[in-house]
Write a protein that holds these residues in place. Sequence first.
Motif, short mmCIF file in Angstrom:
data_model
loop_
_atom_site.label_atom_id
_atom_site.label_comp_id
_atom_site.label_asym_id
_atom_site.label_seq_id
_atom_site.Cartn_x
_atom_site.Cartn_y
_atom_site.Cartn_z
N PRO A 757 0.81 -1.23 0.00
CA PRO A 757 0.00 0.00 0.00
C PRO A 757 0.84 1.27 0.00
O PRO A 757 0.51 2.24 -0.68
N ASP A 758 1.94 1.27 0.77
CA ASP A 758 2.81 2.44 0.78
C ASP A 758 3.39 2.71 -0.60
O ASP A 758 3.50 3.87 -1.04
N ASP A 759 3.78 1.64 -1.31
CA ASP A 759 4.31 1.79 -2.67
C ASP A 759 3.26 2.40 -3.60
O ASP A 759 3.56 3.27 -4.43
N VAL A 760 2.02 1.93 -3.46
CA VAL A 760 0.95 2.41 -4.32
C VAL A 760 0.70 3.90 -4.07
O VAL A 760 0.59 4.71 -5.01
N LEU A 761 0.59 4.28 -2.80
CA LEU A 761 0.31 5.68 -2.48
C LEU A 761 1.44 6.60 -2.95
O LEU A 761 1.19 7.69 -3.49
N LYS A 762 2.68 6.16 -2.74
CA LYS A 762 3.82 6.96 -3.19
C LYS A 762 3.80 7.14 -4.70
O LYS A 762 4.00 8.24 -5.22
N ALA A 763 3.53 6.04 -5.40
CA ALA A 763 3.51 6.09 -6.87
C ALA A 763 2.38 6.98 -7.38
O ALA A 763 2.55 7.73 -8.36
N LEU A 764 1.22 6.93 -6.73
CA LEU A 764 0.10 7.77 -7.16
C LEU A 764 0.39 9.24 -6.92
O LEU A 764 0.01 10.10 -7.74
N ARG A 765 1.07 9.55 -5.81
CA ARG A 765 1.44 10.96 -5.56
C ARG A 765 2.41 11.44 -6.63
O ARG A 765 2.25 12.56 -7.16
N GLU A 766 3.38 10.61 -6.97
CA GLU A 766 4.33 10.99 -8.01
C GLU A 766 3.64 11.14 -9.36
O GLU A 766 3.95 12.05 -10.14
N GLN A 767 2.67 10.27 -9.62
CA GLN A 767 1.91 10.36 -10.86
C GLN A 767 1.15 11.68 -10.94
O GLN A 767 1.15 12.36 -11.99
N GLN A 768 0.53 12.07 -9.84
CA GLN A 768 -0.21 13.33 -9.80
C GLN A 768 0.71 14.52 -9.98
O GLN A 768 0.39 15.49 -10.69
N GLU A 769 1.88 14.47 -9.34
CA GLU A 769 2.84 15.57 -9.46
C GLU A 769 3.35 15.70 -10.89
O GLU A 769 3.50 16.82 -11.41
N ASN A 770 3.58 14.58 -11.54
CA ASN A 770 4.05 14.62 -12.93
C ASN A 770 2.97 15.17 -13.85
O ASN A 770 3.27 15.90 -14.82
N GLU A 771 1.71 14.82 -13.58
CA GLU A 771 0.61 15.34 -14.41
C GLU A 771 0.45 16.83 -14.25
O GLU A 771 0.09 17.53 -15.20
N LYS A 772 0.72 17.35 -13.03
CA LYS A 772 0.59 18.79 -12.79
C LYS A 772 1.73 19.56 -13.44
O LYS A 772 1.53 20.67 -13.93
N GLY A 773 2.92 18.98 -13.36
CA GLY A 773 4.05 19.80 -13.80
C GLY A 773 4.85 19.23 -14.89
O GLY A 773 5.77 19.84 -15.35
#
Length: 773
Positions: A757-773
Amino acid sequence: MRAVGESLQRVDAIKKVTGQAQYVDDIIMPRMLYAQVKRSPYPHARILRIDTSKAEALPGVRSVITGDCYTKRCGLYLEDKNFLAVGTAKYRGEAVAAVAAETPEIADEAVELIEVEYEQLPAVTNAVEGMKPDAPLIHPDLHTYKVAPIFHPVPHTNISHHYKLRKGDVDKAFEACDVVTENTYYIPHVQHVPLEPHCAVAQYDLDGKVTVWGSIQSPYAVRQALSAAFDIPLNKLRVISPYVGGGFGAKAGTTLEGIIIPLARRNRGRPVKLNYSREDEFENSYVRQGLHCRIKTGINRDGKIQAVKNEFVWDGGAYTEYGVNITKAGGWASAGPYDIPNVWTDSYCVYTNHPVGGPYRGFGMCEIHFAIEQNIDEVALKIGMDPAQVRRINGLRPGGVTGTGEVMEVSGFHDCLEQVLEDIEYDKKPVDPSPTRKRGKGVAAGWKSPSQPTNAGSSAIIRMNEDGTFILMTSGQEIGQGSETALTQIAAETLDVDPALISCRFGDTDHTPYEWQTVASRTTYCAGNAIKLACEDLKNKILDLAQIKLGAYKRDLEFRDGFVAHKLYPDRKVPLSDFALGLSFPDGSGVGGPAIGVGCFTLENNLNVDHDTGMGSHPAAFWTIGCNGAEVEVDTQTGHIKVLKMVSCFDAGKVINPLTYTCQSEGAMVQSLGTALFEELKLKDGKVLNKSFVDYKIPTADDVPELVVKYVEHPEPTGPYGARGVGEPLMVPGAPAIANAVYQAIGVRFRRMPITPDDVLKALREQQENEKG
């Protein structure tokens, strides 16, 4: 009477569910001594001094030993292992001394009184770093070790074996490809966690006869290793393995047996017993090796893979006497079940100061396929093609060529793939139950062959009793996989009798005939062939007698439902029991004798591969191929992954027992789910941080998804009734199927297991950050 292909109840079922089955820890003997072990607190250290005087003075202590007493190395493929550390301790937890005492409590106390002085040495805790020229050497005398000729240590390094595969011209192929990708993956160590921890008892008789009772998968291999280690003639060494409470590879070689034999030698006539605790299992039993994997792939827009270049770096741990063979197996299977014209693989087994890496269900295939099958999905995405279609295009067909250059005579790859796609409803996009709960589906393929030498023989004996019942003797070990049942069915089918008339005996090197090892998913195939030959030998001898008794040509007689009957005149028949002791005549003479059949089987066409290229026309007895599918649901708020459904279809050649096949397949899918989502042996500076079920999680009943099991049957020409081994291959595609499904659900690729679960949440945060910037 038909037996093969029937879902018969397991012949060991009643004993096991009622608690009557005897395991090693159930053995209680008069005047038993109890052993305990002093272990190194450091991953790598020179042993400067061991003071055992206080332990020896403790009342109730009978013997104390150290590695200096027994310096001879041993090993199945590479003789690099000591049962007690000699000179240096090479992993945290390695045995440096052992005691035998009147009670377990005294033994525990004595171990605490042993004083050991160490000089800490630099430790290797990363296999890639351990390959470098300036890395600390764990085995500086590696170049002097005895090794089987098919393995190739690199002198003065930590590389205990380098397997090379060179097919075609990969560099030229890459230049011509439309798309070239390169991906890396990491698979951590995991533990076997069998329900029964390791346990062994050794007794040294006054006449020099040594008996070892152990939770052992391979009694004859263990006998050979112990004989070599302690210079005991084979006729003076008996290894007995009763029922084994799960092995998964952890009980295939020698572990604690080599600690108690020297203690028993010093206390002749008294049995010495050693139990591993659950914590010992995690640190001092075999673990599955870690793997660093790099795959470069060249593919054209039409979906045809033209070239792959692999680098596998295996974390073999402190001793690799068994691990070198896993490295070889991973190398020759490195193309996966695909017809790829150009393949380059370097597979390295590397010493580290980690727990000892050894065989684990799949024997390297689960590890490499976690990478191979995710890589297939990734290259498919690069060319805009559905991953299932890429598999259709490249999957091995009959007449296709493997990575080692072997022509596949039989392959059910495409049948299995299509069945899995149908059962997982691959073409039907899953519906997300809510905006925060995403669903996805994935598929993966896999294959495995037995990694065994030509002389990995099997033998069997079948005896008929006076009442027409039979005793089947084999050393194909029952470790929970159902071999006792399957082998009984093969015998019953060959003799055309009710399987209930056959009782099986196994696991005693003084009384049951030779079997190389119960590993490599080879028991049904190798032991099954030997049993079939033994039964045919018995039939032939009985028919020789029956033609006399029935006054008919042998060619006109057959076994039929417990009788010898005439093929043309079925009423002319005689019970088999009439031939149990041969024939006697009115004048007092006789012919024949006690009815017994003997069968021996070896892999006559197993050919070694070329050392420089890894190429070979027939390196393996057979290949078992199949596919898995998975559907998952990912909670994007918590990171939790729930596997909703798993499906499996393999080409088994011939399924001996559909019920036990289904149980094996279901267990394999759940075990692969565990490695995909939960299991990792966490290591820090060589220390195992999670050596209990409190911290090391495996799947429970709540985690088990809907399971669908199918199979296809393309007979194996050399197998008994067309069967090939399936126990290990069934697990191979499970983890990558789950990882591919997770990617479809949330669009994130995880290149290491487990996916937490920690891996998933970390990856989703990075995915969101990449989509924003």
